[in-house]
Design an enzyme around this catalytic site. Sequence first.
Site, PDB file in Angstrom:
ATOM      1  CB  CYS A 302      -0.908  -0.003   1.223  1.00 22.71           C
ATOM      2  SG  CYS A 302      -2.134   1.319   1.204  1.00 22.71           S
ATOM      3  NE  ARG A 398     -10.435  -2.157  -0.705  1.00 14.43           N
ATOM      4  CZ  ARG A 398      -9.580  -1.779   0.225  1.00 14.43           C
ATOM      5  NH1 ARG A 398      -8.622  -0.919  -0.071  1.00 14.43           N
ATOM      6  NH2 ARG A 398      -9.663  -2.248   1.466  1.00 14.43           N
TER       7      ARG A 398
END
Length: 485
Positions: A302, A398
Site C-alpha cells: 500500500c 475502492r
Amino acid sequence: MYREKFTKITEGFTFDDVLLIPMRTAVEPKNVVVSSRISRHIQVKVPIVSSPMDTVTEDAMAIAMARYGAIGVIHRNQPREKEVEMVKRVKREETIIIRDVYTISPETPIEVARTLMATRNIAGLPVVKDDKLVGIVTKRDLEFVKKGSSVSDVMVRDVITAPENVDIDEAIEILHKNRIEKLPLVDSSGHLVGLITAKDIITRQKFPDASRDSEGQLMVGAAVGPFDLDRAVEVEKAGADFIVVDTAHADNENVLSSLKKMRKQISVDIVAGNIATAQAAEDLISCDVDGLRVGIGPGSICTTRIVAGVGVPQLTAISDVAEAAKDSGIPVIADGGIRYSGDIVKAIAAGADAVMLGSMLAGTEESPGQEMIINGRKYKAYRGMGSIGALTTGLSDRYSKLGNGFIAEGVEGAVPYRGRVDEVLFQLVGGLRTGMGYVGAATIEDLKRNGKFVRITNNGLRESHPHDIRLISEPPNYQISNISP
C-alpha cells in the site's frame, strides 16, 4: 490555529515501536484458547482472516483457512457471477447434508454425465425423474460403456436411501453396513431432498476445528463494494456467512449512507472498513455494522500514506478504534502491516479481536497469484488492490478516480513461495500461543485486557532481531526480507 496543529500533535505507534512486557504466569502456551470473534455473530477458533485481495483469497484459500479454524474472504475484483460461484464452492466443499444436490435425468447421454462429473469434481450423481429419485450413477458405472448410451442404461436402480430426518450416526451405520459412499435422502413421496457422502464425513473428522456453520458447511466471507447492493444480495443468497464492505475510506458520507441501505437488505453480518480513527468507528457503529476493519496504509503493497499523506500508525489506529467500539461489543479486525507472528500478539493486545493477512498468505500454495522463478527461487505474484493492475481490471470504486485516470495507492510485486497455508498458520498460531504464555493470557480477551507495552528505541529494535551473526538458513517463522530498512 496552524501552530496548534503541531503543539497539540498526537503520537502514533506501530508494531516495531513497542514490545509486550512479560508477566509472572501459570499459563502454558499449549493450554491457551485462541478462539475469537471476527464479527458480531461469527466465532472462529483461530483469529486470522485472509484478505479479500485478488492475489490472496479465492475459493481454494477460503477452504484451507476454514478447515484450519480460521476464515477467508473471497475478493470482489471479478465478475459477480464468479464470486458467487466461489462462495458456493466453499459451502459445498464440506457438509454433512448436501441440500443443493447436483442431479441428472435418466435420458441424459453418458458423455454429458462424464462432463458434468468432471467439471463439478464429483464421483456420482443421483438420477431424478419428475423430481423423484429413480437411481444413481457413478464414475465407475461409466467405464467401458458404448457411445450413444444413456444414464438409464448404466445407473443403479435399487438405491439405498434414508429419510430426510436421519441423524448422522445412523447415516454412518447405513453407509458402512451397505458399503456405499453416497446416501440419498428422500421424503415420504420419494422426492430427493438431500445427500450424505462418506467423503464429507471422513473430511469432517479430519478437520475437527474447522470453521463451520450450523449446517456443518465451511464458513466463508465475501467482499462487496459499498455501492454494490446487488452483489451483496447475490453472495448472501449463495451462502456467504458474512459480508465485508470493502473500501479504502469507510468514513465517507456516501459510504455511510449506502451502508444504512445495505443493512436493511442484508441479514448476515456486515464487516465494514477500512478505518483508522475512533470517530470513524462511531460512525460505522451508528450504521449497525457487525465488525470493524482497521488499517489505512499499513500494508506492504500500500502506498496511501506516501501518495496521499494520510494514515494512522497501525497499533494506534487499532487501539483508538477498539476503545470506541468496546461498549458496543463489535469486534475489531486489524488489517495490514503484520510481518511476524509477534505482530499478531501486539495487534490483539492493542485491542483487536482478530487480524487480517495479505502478504503472509500470498506466497502459499492456495493463493491465486501467478507463480514465477526469480534467481532460482520460487515466488508468487502479490499486488495491492490500489495498484494500477488491480484498478484497471475492475476494482475502480475502492480508490480515487479523477477524471479519466486512476490514482494508484498500491504496488505490484512478488513474495517468496511459502508452502501450504496450513503450515504457515501453524507457525503463526504457535507464535500467538507463545506470546500469550509470556504475558499470562489464557484467552484472547485476557490478552486484550492485560497486555502491557514498553516503547523501544531503534537500538532496541535492532537488538530484538538476530544480530552479530551470518544466518545460513531461515526458520519457517522468521524471514530476513521482512526486516524494515
